[in-house]
Structure formats: C-alpha cells, structure tokens
Enzyme design. Structure first.
Site, PDB file in Angstrom:
ATOM      1  CE  LYS A  81      37.765  28.681  21.145  1.00  0.00           C
ATOM      2  NZ  LYS A  81      36.755  27.412  20.299  1.00  0.00           N
ATOM      3  CD  GLU A  86      51.180  19.227  18.567  1.00  0.00           C
ATOM      4  OE1 GLU A  86      51.425  18.998  17.243  1.00  0.00           O
ATOM      5  OE2 GLU A  86      50.543  18.600  19.855  1.00  0.00           O
ATOM      6  CB  CYS A 108      49.543  16.425  16.682  1.00  0.00           C
ATOM      7  SG  CYS A 108      49.455  15.617  18.633  1.00  0.00           S
ATOM      8  CD  GLU A 156      47.583  16.137  11.276  1.00  0.00           C
ATOM      9  OE1 GLU A 156      46.628  17.407  11.119  1.00  0.00           O
ATOM     10  OE2 GLU A 156      47.730  15.723  12.337  1.00  0.00           O
TER      11      GLU A 156
HETATM   12  P1  NAP Z   1      41.152  24.199  13.833  1.00  0.00           P
HETATM   13  O1  NAP Z   1      39.809  25.122  13.677  1.00  0.00           O
HETATM   14  O2  NAP Z   1      42.563  24.693  13.852  1.00  0.00           O
HETATM   15  O3  NAP Z   1      40.648  24.093  15.704  1.00  0.00           O
HETATM   16  C1  NAP Z   1      41.721  23.642  16.976  1.00  0.00           C
HETATM   17  C2  NAP Z   1      40.994  25.210  18.276  1.00  0.00           C
HETATM   18  O4  NAP Z   1      41.067  26.164  17.397  1.00  0.00           O
HETATM   19  C3  NAP Z   1      39.542  25.266  18.124  1.00  0.00           C
HETATM   20  O5  NAP Z   1      39.569  25.371  19.602  1.00  0.00           O
HETATM   21  C4  NAP Z   1      38.724  26.459  17.566  1.00  0.00           C
HETATM   22  O6  NAP Z   1      38.251  26.596  17.480  1.00  0.00           O
HETATM   23  C5  NAP Z   1      40.113  27.343  17.580  1.00  0.00           C
HETATM   24  N1  NAP Z   1      40.477  28.056  16.297  1.00  0.00           N
HETATM   25  C6  NAP Z   1      39.674  28.024  14.963  1.00  0.00           C
HETATM   26  N2  NAP Z   1      40.054  28.789  14.556  1.00  0.00           N
HETATM   27  C7  NAP Z   1      40.316  30.110  15.177  1.00  0.00           C
HETATM   28  C8  NAP Z   1      40.369  31.096  14.946  1.00  0.00           C
HETATM   29  N3  NAP Z   1      40.955  32.079  13.887  1.00  0.00           N
HETATM   30  N4  NAP Z   1      41.801  31.963  15.654  1.00  0.00           N
HETATM   31  C9  NAP Z   1      41.237  31.210  16.816  1.00  0.00           C
HETATM   32  N5  NAP Z   1      41.129  30.274  17.423  1.00  0.00           N
HETATM   33  C10 NAP Z   1      40.794  29.815  16.122  1.00  0.00           C
HETATM   34  O7  NAP Z   1      41.455  22.528  13.499  1.00  0.00           O
HETATM   35  P2  NAP Z   1      39.711  21.668  13.782  1.00  0.00           P
HETATM   36  O8  NAP Z   1      38.353  22.566  12.320  1.00  0.00           O
HETATM   37  O9  NAP Z   1      39.260  21.694  14.798  1.00  0.00           O
HETATM   38  O10 NAP Z   1      40.092  20.472  12.608  1.00  0.00           O
HETATM   39  C11 NAP Z   1      40.449  20.604  11.499  1.00  0.00           C
HETATM   40  C12 NAP Z   1      41.883  20.110  11.217  1.00  0.00           C
HETATM   41  O11 NAP Z   1      42.693  19.887  12.178  1.00  0.00           O
HETATM   42  C13 NAP Z   1      41.918  18.572  11.680  1.00  0.00           C
HETATM   43  O12 NAP Z   1      41.410  17.522  10.459  1.00  0.00           O
HETATM   44  C14 NAP Z   1      43.027  17.545  11.633  1.00  0.00           C
HETATM   45  O13 NAP Z   1      43.957  17.651  10.927  1.00  0.00           O
HETATM   46  C15 NAP Z   1      43.788  19.247  12.637  1.00  0.00           C
HETATM   47  N6  NAP Z   1      43.789  19.492  13.634  1.00  0.00           N
HETATM   48  C16 NAP Z   1      45.072  18.218  14.236  1.00  0.00           C
HETATM   49  C17 NAP Z   1      45.086  18.674  16.108  1.00  0.00           C
HETATM   50  C18 NAP Z   1      46.747  18.283  16.353  1.00  0.00           C
HETATM   51  O14 NAP Z   1      46.774  17.928  17.401  1.00  0.00           O
HETATM   52  N7  NAP Z   1      47.279  19.040  15.885  1.00  0.00           N
HETATM   53  C19 NAP Z   1      43.745  18.929  16.848  1.00  0.00           C
HETATM   54  C20 NAP Z   1      42.695  19.189  16.126  1.00  0.00           C
HETATM   55  C21 NAP Z   1      42.775  19.486  14.978  1.00  0.00           C
HETATM   56  P3  NAP Z   1      36.253  25.665  17.356  1.00  0.00           P
HETATM   57  O15 NAP Z   1      36.401  24.075  18.126  1.00  0.00           O
HETATM   58  O16 NAP Z   1      35.622  26.653  17.102  1.00  0.00           O
HETATM   59  O17 NAP Z   1      36.922  25.522  15.550  1.00  0.00           O
END
Ligand code: NAP
Ligand code: MG
Length: 483
Positions: free
Chosen positions: A177, A252, A286, A386
C-alpha cells in the site's frame, strides 16, 4: 508543465487496473502544482490483491521455487531499477521534493536491497535436532504467506524495496500500500516485478487512502504478516489490527534521535554529520539526528558551526539541484511544512533560541529554511516530539550521566550517536544508550547489512541485515519416528 504521464494505475494480480475509489491528484511540493493522477484503491481492490497473493502462495508457484531461482529474480528487480535510475529519480524528485541527486541515491539504495536479499535467498536454512536413534527431526523456515506492506512518503521507493526484497526472497507474496502523497515512484516496483517475470500475485502495488485501503489491508483476515513504517498513532492502529487477526507485525515508528558530542570531539568532521544527519531529505528521515547534546564547553562553537552548515545550504526545487552538494529541496507537502514551522514557533515560546532558519521561503512550494534551535531543554516539546523536518535542536550537558539521561529521555529509541576520541567513553555510551543502532563518530554509519529498528515507541522487529529475514519466515519442526 512536465512530461510525466498524466495517469498512473495500480498493479493487482499481474494486471494494471483503475481504482474503485477513483483518482487522487498528486502534487509537486516544490510548486504546489498538480503533477499527475493516481488510481485510488478501495477495500474491494485490496481484497482482490490479497486474494491474488494468497492464491499464488497456496499454489506453491512462488514459495515452492528453489531459493536460488527466487533470489535471481529478486536481484533482477534491483538491476531493472538501476537500468531506469535517471527516469525514476526524476519522478521521485517531482512528487517528493528531494534534490535529484538524493533521489538518485534512493534509487540506488532500493536496488541495493534487492541485491542484498536476492543474494540471501538460498541461505535461509533450518537445522537438524538430535532426538536419539529412533527419530529424525528437522526445522523448516516457511514463509508466512501474504505479507502486507504499508509504506511512508519520505523514502517511498527505498522503504518498499527494504521490506519487499526480504519478503520475496523468503517466498512470501506481497501487497504493497503506497503513500497517498508519493505513490507514483512505486509504479516502478510493479514494473520491475513484471519485467523480471515474477508470477502474478507475487507483487501487488496499490495506492489508496490510509483510512480506507490501508485499514482494509491491515485488517484483512487473509494477511499473514504486516510491515509498517510511519507514525506512532498509525502504528498502534496497525498493531491492534494485527493482534485481532493474531498475525505478527514489524513497526518502524520514527524517533527523536540524539548525538552526544563530547568535549574532545572532532567538530570539523561533525559538520558533515550535521549536514547529513538533519538536512538530508529536509530532515524527513525516521533516524534523523534531530537532537545534538553537546558538552557545555563546546556548545557555543557547535551552535555556530551548525548555523554555518544550515546557512550554507541552497534551498529550492529539487529538480534544479541535480548535483551532490550543499543544497536542500522542498518538504513533502505544505501541511508537513506548516506543522514543522508551528513546532519551531512553539519552541521559541517555550524558551529555545532560534539561531538560524525557521521561516517559510517567500515562494510557492513546501519550503522551510534549514533551522537551528539552541538552548533547548530536555522537557520542551521540540526535544520530545518528532518534527520530521530540517530542524535541529541543540541541548547541552555537564557530565556523561546527564548526556545519557537526556539522550534516553524521550519515548523513542531508534538510533543514537556518540562523538568522542575516548574509546572507553564511546563504549560506555554504546552500552547505555537505549536505541536499536548506535553510531560512534559517524552518523548513519552502517548499511543494508546492519540491522535496524527501534527500542521503545520507535517500534519493534528489525529491518536490514540478516535479522530482517527472520521476520518473514516461521519455523516448522518436523519430527519423524523411525520404524
Ligand atoms: P502515517 O499516517 O503513519 O502514514 C504512513 C502510512 O500509513 C501511509 O501509507 C498511510 O496512508 C498509512 N495509513 C494511515 N492511516 C492508516 C490506517 N488507519 N491504517 C493503515 N494504514 C494507514 O504518517 P503520515 O500521516 O504520512 O505522517 C505523519 C507523521 O508520521 C510525520 O509527521 C512523521 O512524524 C511520521 N512519519 C514517520 C515516518 C518514519 O519513517 N518513521 C515516515 C512517515 C511519517 P496515507 O498515505 O493515505 O496517509
Ligand atoms: Mg497520513
């Protein structure tokens, strides 16, 4: 205007398909302009993808191959990506914002995962367990079956490559996904699978909203294992779904990683660590070095040097930055930029000193100046949460115990670093730091070969290295009673 194709489909069961949820517009974060449309999967598309993967798995058409054959195909996927490196990198820069040279590094990094795990396919072996003369007993490492992989937007290609290569090498069938902000680049993963002749269903790549397709995938009762990289709240939702179906997951979830800089550290060399540690990918990493904890005797000098590194970066569209050097691109989106900007404002309110940066650029696009905050205290929000942006927090310490306490003083524990010429001090720190990886005298030392993953709220399970392989197999013991 660009020459990017106007519409990109999902790849399910070996076919290019539209999405049941319609289309999504992908933007170029460097301009705020639309870049292309992406097919958006709904729960029915997810179900078709999981069913395709499961059907292949049950047929033995992938898991039953001799491992060397699987390994060769996995390696070939990496070579396919390298063969198209320039084209993929350009697309990645346009949808994600990073400088073109960084995008090229990401494509090479993705290819490296396929090389590494393709190579390891035939090394996953069981063992023979002695039970005396009346028995023969051995273990078999079997793939789980359907591996669901939910990908973040910061390194969309590399993160997919990381989990997919190990999952395929061990014989799993996969459903990926992709993130809604940066789905396009992962089309090349599907193209690679198609080009090297993987059986249909081995790799399914679809974009859909996290709340819809992501939730449908993580709760699907025919998914046997889940890999997730992203935020803590989403990680908790995914672990909860995995628990409901009693399947394992790898989480992660980012970090607030700290470098401890002692009074004897080589600060000339440390400028390179600053440049890569917090400004690579505009800090959207990250394992970013988002905190520096420096001995009070060197704090002023370090802050000056950090400000110099930050001010030396040329910030603007990644596509205009083809060459490795002192430059930085856009953040992934304006909401992510605005969130980072608001965190800097809050840090100032909380008493931190803004040394440089911390402003949006006066132009369209999701740009934030490379930022240095000094005088940060361990309990401020900026030291605990973060940012996921180009924002460095500098804290200071008096003695070693305080340095370790500050470094360990967040809920996270992804990576940590210690910079000193004193081997005893470095070794003590390595033992005391609560993090899955410790860097001594070089941030990001290591590679695909070195296991990576979190302590604490940074998650569990390990990616990279030999360790990652064991996430994708389950042990079966066979005991044979001899007649
Ligand atoms: P996120 O919501 O955790 O998204 C990561 C992935 O999960 C995306 O593919 C997202 O889809 C999906 N997702 C979201 N809600 C879900 C659910 N209920 N069930 C299953 N999958 C789901 O993160 P984000 O919204 O992109 O970013 C928010 C914050 O997360 C950032 O500001 C950062 O602090 C942190 N982050 C950390 C990392 C890391 O490498 N550790 C990477 C990205 C973000 P969508 O793309 O449709 O939202
Ligand atoms: Mg999200």
């Amino acid at each position: 205007m660009t020459d990017i194709a106007p519409y990109w489909q999902n790849y399910v069961d070996g076919a290019w398909v539209d999405g049941g949820a319609g289309r999504l517009t992908v933007e170029d974060p460097a301009t705020g302009e639309p870049l292309a449309e992406q097919a958006l999967a709904d729960a029915a598309d997810v179900d078709r993808a999981v069913t395709a993967a499961r059907t292949l798995h049950l047929s033995g058409g992938w898991s039953g191959l001799r491992p060397v054959e699987r390994g060769r195909m996995v390696q070939a996927m990496g070579r396919y990506l390298l063969d198209h490196q320039a084209e993929i990198a350009r697309l990645l820069t346009l949808e994600q914002g990073k400088p073109l040279w960084e995008a090229e590094i990401e494509v090479a990094g993705a290819a490296r995962y396929f090389e590494y795990y393709g190579n390891q396919a035939e090394t996953v072996e069981g063992r023979q367990v002695p039970l005396g003369a009346d028995y023969v007993d051995f273990t078999v490492m079997e793939p789980f079956g359907v591996s669901a992989q939910i990908i973040p937007w910061n390194y969309p290609l590399e993160m997919t490559a990381r989990s997919l290569s190990a999952a395929l090498a061990t014989g799993n069938a996969c459903v990926v996904k992709t993130p809604e902000l940066t789905p396009l680049t992962n089309t090349w993963i599907a193209r690679a699978a198609e080009a090297v002749g993987l059986p249909r269903g081995a790799v399914n790549v679809l974009c859909g909203l996290g709340s819809e397709a992501g939730a449908a995938l993580s709760t699907h009762d025919h998914v046997n294992q889940i890999v997730f990289t992203g935020s803590v709240p989403t990680g908790i939702a995914i672990a909860t779904a995995a628990a409901q179906n009693v399947v394992p997951c790898i989480l992660e979830l980012g970090g607030k990683s700290a470098a401890i800089v002692h009074d004897d550290a080589d600060l000339d060399a440390f400028e390179t660590d600053l440049r890569w540690g917090i400004y690579f990918n505009a800090g959207q990493v990250c394992s970013a070095m988002s905190r520096v904890i420096v001995h009070e005797s060197r704090a002023e000098e370090l802050v000056e040097r950090a400000a110099g590194v930050a001010r030396g970066l040329s910030v603007g569209p990644g596509i205009e930055r083809p060459d490795y050097g002192a430059n930085m691109g856009a953040m992934v989106s304006e909401p992510q930029r605005d969130r980072a900007d608001a965190m800097v404002r809050q840090a100032e309110t909380d008493g931190a000193r803004l040394v440089t940066g911390g402003r949006k650029l006066n132009r369209p696009g999701a740009f934030l100046e490379p930022t240095v905050l000094a005088g940060v205290a361990g309990d401020m929000a900026i030291a605990q949460e973060e940012v996921f942006g180009p924002v460095l927090s500098v804290l200071s310490f008096r003695d070693e115990a305080e340095a370790i306490a500050l470094a360990n003083g967040t809920p996270y524990g992804l990576v940590a670093g210690v910079f000193t010429r004193d081997l005893d001090r470095a070794t003590r720190a390595a033992a005391q730091l609560r993090a899955g990886q410790v860097f001594v005298n070089e941030w990001y030392a290591g590679g695909v070969e070195t296991p990576f993953g979190g302590f604490g709220k940074s998650g569990y399970g390990r990616e990279k290295g030999r360790e990652a392989l064991w996430n994708y197999v389950q042990t079966k013991n066979v005991a044979i009673r001899l007649g």
